[in-house]
Design a protein around this motif. Structure first.
Motif, PDB file in Angstrom:
ATOM      1  N   ILE A  51       3.271  20.948  -7.996  1.00 40.96           N
ATOM      2  CA  ILE A  51       2.017  21.653  -7.667  1.00 40.96           C
ATOM      3  C   ILE A  51       1.439  21.098  -6.356  1.00 40.96           C
ATOM      4  N   CYS A  52       1.486  19.771  -6.228  1.00 44.53           N
ATOM      5  CA  CYS A  52       0.895  19.128  -5.029  1.00 44.53           C
ATOM      6  C   CYS A  52       1.554  19.600  -3.740  1.00 44.53           C
ATOM      7  N   ASN A  53       2.790  20.093  -3.838  1.00 48.18           N
ATOM      8  CA  ASN A  53       3.497  20.548  -2.630  1.00 48.18           C
ATOM      9  C   ASN A  53       3.375  22.052  -2.395  1.00 48.18           C
ATOM     10  N   LEU A  54       2.632  22.751  -3.260  1.00 46.27           N
ATOM     11  CA  LEU A  54       2.521  24.210  -3.111  1.00 46.27           C
ATOM     12  C   LEU A  54       1.625  24.575  -1.932  1.00 46.27           C
ATOM     13  N   PRO A  55       1.930  25.674  -1.242  1.00 49.08           N
ATOM     14  CA  PRO A  55       1.072  26.060  -0.113  1.00 49.08           C
ATOM     15  C   PRO A  55      -0.368  26.363  -0.542  1.00 49.08           C
ATOM     16  N   GLU A  56      -0.553  26.890  -1.754  1.00 52.10           N
ATOM     17  CA  GLU A  56      -1.917  27.239  -2.196  1.00 52.10           C
ATOM     18  C   GLU A  56      -2.733  25.999  -2.559  1.00 52.10           C
ATOM     19  N   TYR A  57      -2.047  24.899  -2.890  1.00 52.26           N
ATOM     20  CA  TYR A  57      -2.751  23.711  -3.404  1.00 52.26           C
ATOM     21  C   TYR A  57      -3.162  22.832  -2.222  1.00 52.26           C
ATOM     22  N   TYR A  58      -4.279  23.200  -1.613  1.00 46.96           N
ATOM     23  CA  TYR A  58      -4.771  22.524  -0.398  1.00 46.96           C
ATOM     24  C   TYR A  58      -5.218  21.086  -0.690  1.00 46.96           C
ATOM     25  N   GLN A  59      -5.521  20.779  -1.962  1.00 47.31           N
ATOM     26  CA  GLN A  59      -6.152  19.496  -2.291  1.00 47.31           C
ATOM     27  C   GLN A  59      -5.336  18.285  -1.807  1.00 47.31           C
ATOM     28  N   THR A  60      -4.048  18.242  -2.170  1.00 42.75           N
ATOM     29  CA  THR A  60      -3.253  17.035  -1.877  1.00 42.75           C
ATOM     30  C   THR A  60      -3.110  16.800  -0.378  1.00 42.75           C
ATOM     31  N   ARG A  61      -2.739  17.858   0.356  1.00 44.48           N
ATOM     32  CA  ARG A  61      -2.521  17.617   1.801  1.00 44.48           C
ATOM     33  C   ARG A  61      -3.840  17.314   2.510  1.00 44.48           C
ATOM     34  N   THR A  62      -4.946  17.891   2.041  1.00 46.00           N
ATOM     35  CA  THR A  62      -6.232  17.620   2.694  1.00 46.00           C
ATOM     36  C   THR A  62      -6.667  16.186   2.408  1.00 46.00           C
ATOM     37  N   GLU A  63      -6.516  15.755   1.145  1.00 42.21           N
ATOM     38  CA  GLU A  63      -6.915  14.394   0.801  1.00 42.21           C
ATOM     39  C   GLU A  63      -6.029  13.370   1.532  1.00 42.21           C
ATOM     40  N   MET A  64      -4.720  13.661   1.623  1.00 43.42           N
ATOM     41  CA  MET A  64      -3.831  12.712   2.314  1.00 43.42           C
ATOM     42  C   MET A  64      -4.162  12.640   3.801  1.00 43.42           C
ATOM     43  N   ALA A  65      -4.505  13.776   4.384  1.00 43.70           N
ATOM     44  CA  ALA A  65      -4.875  13.760   5.813  1.00 43.70           C
ATOM     45  C   ALA A  65      -6.144  12.929   6.006  1.00 43.70           C
ATOM     46  N   LEU A  66      -7.094  13.045   5.086  1.00 41.39           N
ATOM     47  CA  LEU A  66      -8.332  12.250   5.198  1.00 41.39           C
ATOM     48  C   LEU A  66      -8.024  10.758   5.053  1.00 41.39           C
ATOM     49  N   LEU A  67      -7.156  10.435   4.092  1.00 41.06           N
ATOM     50  CA  LEU A  67      -6.802   9.016   3.900  1.00 41.06           C
ATOM     51  C   LEU A  67      -6.119   8.473   5.147  1.00 41.06           C
ATOM     52  N   ASN A  68      -5.207   9.257   5.716  1.00 45.82           N
ATOM     53  CA  ASN A  68      -4.511   8.807   6.929  1.00 45.82           C
ATOM     54  C   ASN A  68      -5.493   8.609   8.074  1.00 45.82           C
ATOM     55  N   ARG A  69      -6.415   9.568   8.223  1.00 41.42           N
ATOM     56  CA  ARG A  69      -7.345   9.506   9.361  1.00 41.42           C
ATOM     57  C   ARG A  69      -8.290   8.310   9.246  1.00 41.42           C
ATOM     58  N   HIS A  70      -8.688   7.966   8.013  1.00 44.15           N
ATOM     59  CA  HIS A  70      -9.758   6.969   7.849  1.00 44.15           C
ATOM     60  C   HIS A  70      -9.274   5.683   7.171  1.00 44.15           C
ATOM     61  N   ALA A  71      -7.948   5.478   7.153  1.00 41.32           N
ATOM     62  CA  ALA A  71      -7.396   4.341   6.401  1.00 41.32           C
ATOM     63  C   ALA A  71      -7.958   2.997   6.860  1.00 41.32           C
ATOM     64  N   GLU A  72      -8.123   2.838   8.174  1.00 48.18           N
ATOM     65  CA  GLU A  72      -8.616   1.546   8.695  1.00 48.18           C
ATOM     66  C   GLU A  72     -10.018   1.261   8.169  1.00 48.18           C
ATOM     67  N   GLU A  73     -10.877   2.281   8.296  1.00 47.99           N
ATOM     68  CA  GLU A  73     -12.272   2.135   7.867  1.00 47.99           C
ATOM     69  C   GLU A  73     -12.351   1.899   6.351  1.00 47.99           C
ATOM     70  N   LYS A  94      -0.317   8.473  -2.551  1.00 46.79           N
ATOM     71  CA  LYS A  94      -1.527   8.279  -1.723  1.00 46.79           C
ATOM     72  C   LYS A  94      -1.822   6.810  -1.475  1.00 46.79           C
ATOM     73  N   VAL A  95      -1.514   5.969  -2.465  1.00 51.24           N
ATOM     74  CA  VAL A  95      -1.859   4.553  -2.307  1.00 51.24           C
ATOM     75  C   VAL A  95      -1.042   3.901  -1.198  1.00 51.24           C
ATOM     76  N   ARG A  96       0.119   4.455  -0.895  1.00 49.61           N
ATOM     77  CA  ARG A  96       0.949   3.889   0.181  1.00 49.61           C
ATOM     78  C   ARG A  96       0.156   3.868   1.494  1.00 49.61           C
ATOM     79  N   ILE A  97      -0.674   4.879   1.692  1.00 49.30           N
ATOM     80  CA  ILE A  97      -1.460   4.939   2.939  1.00 49.30           C
ATOM     81  C   ILE A  97      -2.428   3.747   2.971  1.00 49.30           C
ATOM     82  N   LEU A  98      -3.024   3.430   1.815  1.00 50.66           N
ATOM     83  CA  LEU A  98      -3.958   2.304   1.760  1.00 50.66           C
ATOM     84  C   LEU A  98      -3.212   0.979   1.887  1.00 50.66           C
ATOM     85  N   LEU A  99      -2.065   0.887   1.218  1.00 52.53           N
ATOM     86  CA  LEU A  99      -1.308  -0.378   1.262  1.00 52.53           C
ATOM     87  C   LEU A  99      -0.830  -0.686   2.679  1.00 52.53           C
TER      88      LEU A  99
END
Ligand SMILES: C[S@@+](CC[C@H](N)C(=O)[O-])C[C@H]1O[C@@H](n2cnc3c(N)ncnc32)[C@H](O)[C@@H]1O
Length: 320
Positions: A51-73, A94-99
């Motif tokens: 589901i997380c990889n479906l084109p309609e399921y914007y949640q996962t890719r949007t949240e991952m983009a936010l985590l990537n953009r703001h990981a330092e902060e 997702k936690v890989r981005i934080l780690l």
């Protein structure tokens, strides 16, 4: 590799229920229901990843983009040498981005109800982060759980992505936030929250063209057939997931397509044609309504990050 990772520690609660007792009591109700935490066996967790990889399921890719953009902060707010405790950890993507951005994390403690799947994904995380202390835990985060403390001083930072908080009615969501606050023992919580938006977009996200969400929903029946020797006909039920705009939530049902009876654990259940079985809610918040709820649960809502279309939000909540 640590062989203990093949057997995540199970943390049980005195209030533990199980699939059989929960399903029996849910189907005995006048408005039938199945608790959504039972979606997640190995097959359910894999379907959720699809589901997380479906084109309609914007949640996962949007949240991952936010985590990537703001990981330092974000990781600066979490602080140095923290133990990251992830509630409902799923695929651990997702936690890989934080780690990767974190300053010398002391440990990572993923908690999930889907034990076999957790062991599987932890093994691949361990291979990629060999120096990290990993403590996979199998348990139900809605119950009073004692997460054992690591030796020596370590601040905890909670991570609760995926808008899983939306699966709880507001009162239960607040109770869950309170419970997490006490588990975090003074540490903050990073939480992903899906936002109210165009109902057409929301509807599409839970009614994908490929039918993966329908399979995920019906997996409850397939799981009951396999684990509890039930005789559900999965084709005799339809996936139905309307957006209830007044309540700001997607409601998910399995609707009986015919008059039918089902045997389960020696008991017999009748389904009328058109009868719904409620399987999940997914509540949507505004940034303000979520911050208010977090404050009532005893957190100080601090930073919030959102995308330019205001589809999704990530909040940093500090314990009061
Ligand atoms: C919506 S998925 C989110 C997965 C992942 N955190 C993400 O953001 O993609 C919910 C996750 O929480 C887990 N889960 C659901 N209810 C749970 C419960 N009561 N206790 C522990 N884990 C639970 C599921 O197994 C699943 O991995």
């Amino acid at each position: 590799m640590d062989t203990n990772l093949a057997r995540a520690q199970t943390i049980a609660s005195a209030e533990q229920d199980n699939f059989a007792s929960s399903l029996l009591s849910g189907l005995r109700k006048t408005s039938k229901e199945i608790a959504c935490k039972y979606f997640y066996d190995q097959a359910g967790s894999e379907l959720f990843d699809a589901i997380c990889n479906l084109p309609e399921y914007y949640q996962t890719r949007t949240e991952m983009a936010l985590l990537n953009r703001h990981a330092e902060e974000i990781t600066a707010l979490m602080g140095e040498s923290v133990e990251i405790v992830e509630f409902g950890a799923g695929s651990l993507r997702k936690v890989r981005i934080l780690l990767d951005a974190a300053r010398n994390p002391k440990a990572y403690t993923p908690l999930d109800i889907s034990g076999d799947y957790l062991c599987h994904v932890v093994r691949s995380l361990a291979a990629d982060y060999p120096a990290l202390t990993l403590r996979p835990l199998v348990g139900d985060f809605t119950l009073p759980l004692e997460i054992p403390h690591l030796p020596g001083p370590a601040r905890r930072a909670g991570f609760f992505p995926g808008s899983t908080i939306g699966n709880f009615k507001p009162d239960a969501a607040m109770a869950l936030l309170r419970r997490m606050r006490s588990t975090l023992n003074g540490g903050g919580l990073l939480i992903g929250v899906d936002l109210v938006k165009d109902p057409v977009r929301l509807h599409a996200a839970y009614n994908d063209a490929a039918g993966v969400t329908a399979l995920f929903n019906k997996n409850l029946l397939i799981r009951a057939n396999r684990e509890l020797d039930a005789d559900f006909d999965p084709d005799g039920f339809a996936h139905y997931a309307p957006y209830n705009a007044a309540a700001h939530r997607i409601e998910m049902y399995l609707v009986s397509l015919k008059r039918q009876s089902v045997n389960l654990c020696g008991q017999h259940f009748e389904f009328a044609q058109g009868e719904p079985v409620h399987t999940e809610d997914s509540h949507k918040y505004t940034i303000e309504s979520f911050r208010e709820m977090a404050a009532r649960a005893g957190f100080n809502p601090r930073a919030v990050w959102t995308d330019q279309d205001r589809l999704f939000s990530i909040h940093w909540l500090e314990s009061r």
